[in-house]
Design a protein around this motif. Structure first.
Motif, PDB file in Angstrom:
ATOM      1  N   GLU A 247       0.820  -1.204   0.000  1.00 24.07           N
ATOM      2  CA  GLU A 247       0.000   0.000   0.000  1.00 24.07           C
ATOM      3  C   GLU A 247       0.863   1.266   0.000  1.00 24.07           C
ATOM      4  O   GLU A 247       0.427   2.311  -0.473  1.00 24.07           O
ATOM      5  N   VAL A 248       2.067   1.172   0.541  1.00 19.80           N
ATOM      6  CA  VAL A 248       2.952   2.344   0.591  1.00 19.80           C
ATOM      7  C   VAL A 248       3.245   2.847  -0.812  1.00 19.80           C
ATOM      8  O   VAL A 248       3.202   4.054  -1.088  1.00 19.80           O
ATOM      9  N   THR A 249       3.545   1.916  -1.721  1.00 20.39           N
ATOM     10  CA  THR A 249       3.811   2.312  -3.101  1.00 20.39           C
ATOM     11  C   THR A 249       2.542   2.737  -3.815  1.00 20.39           C
ATOM     12  O   THR A 249       2.529   3.733  -4.546  1.00 20.39           O
ATOM     13  N   ARG A 250       1.468   2.004  -3.613  1.00 22.08           N
ATOM     14  CA  ARG A 250       0.222   2.302  -4.325  1.00 22.08           C
ATOM     15  C   ARG A 250      -0.336   3.664  -3.940  1.00 22.08           C
ATOM     16  O   ARG A 250      -0.846   4.406  -4.781  1.00 22.08           O
ATOM     17  N   LEU A 251      -0.226   4.027  -2.665  1.00 23.05           N
ATOM     18  CA  LEU A 251      -0.742   5.309  -2.188  1.00 23.05           C
ATOM     19  C   LEU A 251       0.258   6.443  -2.341  1.00 23.05           C
ATOM     20  O   LEU A 251      -0.097   7.606  -2.186  1.00 23.05           O
TER      21      LEU A 251
END
Length: 413
Positions: A247-251
Motif C-alpha cells: 500500500e505504501v507504493t500504491r498510495l
C-alpha cells in the motif's frame, strides 16, 4: 529450492544453497561494514587534504617558478577546516558519496565553493585579502576542484571493493508476504530456515538475531497478522528494521505520523512556509522574466508574422489544470486558422493537419509556440508550492527551472 541468495544489479543469483546445506550456513552472513565505511571516510579526508596542498603548491610552481609553502599556505590552511566542515554538512563523507561517484563529486565541489566563499568573506572583514594573489587563489581553487573530482573518480573502484556496491549489508526476510527483490541484498526464506517470529520463545528470538548480525538494514515481507511480531523483534534488535507493505507504493506514502491515539500515513503535505514561497516566487520571476527579456525580439517577430498572415489574434488560450488543481488559461502563439481553433482540445493536431497555418507549422516544429507560457510562469499559474517539492535553495531553483521546462513541454492543442 534456493533459500539463500544475494541479488546483483540485474537480480541474478550469485550464491545459492539447497535446504540441507542452508541449515549449515556460516553465520553471520556478511562481515560488518561500519568500520570499513569509517576507513573509507578517513581515507577520503586525507586525500582531500593532500589534494588541497598539492593543488596550491602546483599553482605556485607554475606561476612563480618555485614551490614554497609560504606563498599560499595561509589560504589553504584557512580553507581546509572550512572545507571539511562544509563537506560533512553536505554529506561528502556519507554512504551516498561512497556508492555514487556523481554524488561524491557534486558534494565535494559544493563544499569547496562554500569554503572558498567563507574564506573570502573572512578575508574581507579582517582586511587580509591584500595578502593573497588573486590569480594564485583563483587558480588554486580551480585546480583543487579538478583534483577533488579526480580523487572521487580514482578511488571509486577501491571503495566498491572495500564496502561493496551499496556500502550496506541488507537482509530481506521472506515470510510469506508481498514478493520483494532488493538488489545486492541477502534474501532469506523463513520457512526453510525455521524462523518463526514467536516473542514468547527465547530461542525463536535468538535465531533471527543470528541472521541479522552485522546487517545495516533488515526488511521483512509478511502477512498482516505477523507484522506486530516482526516489529517487536526489530525493536529489540537495535537494528534498522522495515516491514514491506504494498500500500505504501500504491498510495505514494511520504511518511507516517502518530498522535491522538491513532496513526496516519502521510500521502500529501501542505504548502511551503512563507520564506520558501518567497524564494520560489523570486526564482520564477528571475528565470521567466530573464527569458522573456532575452527572447523579446524573437517573440515580437513571431507575433508580427502571425498577425500579418491572417489578421487574427496572436495568442491562443486553452484551459489547463494548475496549482491546487484549479483551472487556468494557458497562453500559446496561435498556430491554427481562426475559424478552426479547437479550444476544447477535442481533436489532436496531426502532421499534415489542414488547420495549421504556414507560420504555425514552423513555430510548432520548433516549439516556439510554447514560449508565451513564460507569462503563465510569471503569473504563478504553473507553480509548485508543496512541501513535498523544494526545501533548500538549490531545490527551489530546480523547481523553478522545472516549471519553465514543463511550460515548454505542454501537449499539443
Amino acid at each position: 529450492m534456493t533459500t539463500l541468495e544475494k541479488d546483483t544489479d540485474t537480480g541474478t543469483k550469485v550464491r545459492g544453497e539447497t535446504e540441507q546445506q542452508a541449515r549449515r550456513l556460516k553465520l553471520p552472513l556478511a562481515p560488518a561494514l561500519e568500520r570499513r565505511r569509517l576507513q573509507c571516510y578517513l581515507a577520503l579526508i586525507v586525500m582531500d587534504i593532500a589534494g588541497f596542498v598539492a593543488s596550491f603548491l602546483l599553482v605556485d610552481y607554475l606561476y612563480l617558478g618555485t614551490v614554497s609553502p609560504e606563498n599560499s599556505e595561509q589560504m589553504w590552511i584557512g580553507m581546509i577546516p572550512l572545507y571539511l566542515t562544509a563537506a560533512i554538512a553536505l554529506k561528502a563523507y556519507s554512504i551516498p558519496a561512497l556508492t555514487s561517484r556523481a554524488s561524491a563529486q557534486r558534494a565535494a565541489v559544493a563544499a569547496l565553493l562554500a569554503a572558498f566563499t567563507l574564506t573570502l568573506f573572512i578575508a574581507f572583514f579582517t582586511k587580509s585579502s591584500a595578502q593573497f594573489s588573486r590569480f594564485s587563489t583563483a587558480a588554486g581553487v580551480g585546480v583543487t576542484a579538478l583534483s577533488l573530482l579526480w580523487i572521487r573518480a580514482a578511488v571509486q573502484g577501491a571503495i566498491r571493493f572495500r564496502v561493496g556496491p551499496t556500502a550496506q549489508n541488507v537482509l530481506v526476510f521472506d515470510d510469506g508476504g508481498v514478493p520483494a527483490r532488493v538488489p545486492h541484498a541477502w534474501h532469506i526464506d523463513t520457512k526453510q530456515h525455521r524462523l518463526i517470529p514467536d516473542r514468547d520463545d527465547p530461542h525463536m528470538l535468538d535465531r533471527p538475531g543470528m541472521f541479522m548480525a552485522n546487517m545495516d538494514r533488515v526488511l521483512v515481507s509478511c502477512p498482516p497478522e505477523r507484522r506486530m511480531d516482526w516489529a517487536m523483534i526489530f525493536k529489540g534488535s537495535n537494528i534498522s528494521g522495515e516491514i514491506i507493505d504494498a500500500e505504501v507504493t500504491r498510495l505514494g506514502v511520504l511518511g507516517a505520523r502518530r498522535g491522538h491515539g491513532f496513526g496516519a500515513l502521510v500521502v500529501s503535505t501542505g504548502p511551503l512556509g512563507l520564506r520558501g514561497r518567497a524564494a520560489k516566487r523570486a526564482m520564477d520571476i528571475a528565470i521567466a522574466g530573464s527569458a522573456l527579456l532575452f527572447l523579446a525580439p524573437l517573440l515580437g517577430v513571431v507575433a508580427l508574422l502571425i498577425r500579418m498572415e491572417d489578421r487574427g489574434p496572436v495568442f491562443f488560450m486553452q484551459q489547463r489544470q494548475g496549482r491546487n488543481n484549479r483551472l487556468f488559461w494557458i497562453y500559446k502563439f496561435r498556430s491554427m486558422r481562426v475559424e478552426k481553433l479547437d479550444a476544447t482540445g477535442s481533436r489532436s493536431a496531426s502532421k499534415d493537419d489542414d488547420r495549421i497555418t504556414r507560420i504555425g507549422r514552423f513555430i510548432r516544429r520548433t516549439s516556439i509556440d510554447e514560449l508565451p507560457q513564460l507569462l503563465n510562469v510569471l503569473r504563478g499559474d504553473m507553480a509548485r508550492w508543496s512541501q513535498s517539492g523544494p526545501h533548500s535553495a538549490g531545490e527551489t531553483a530546480g523547481a523553478a527551472r522545472a516549471d519553465l521546462h514543463r511550460c515548454l513541454r505542454c501537449g499539443p492543442c
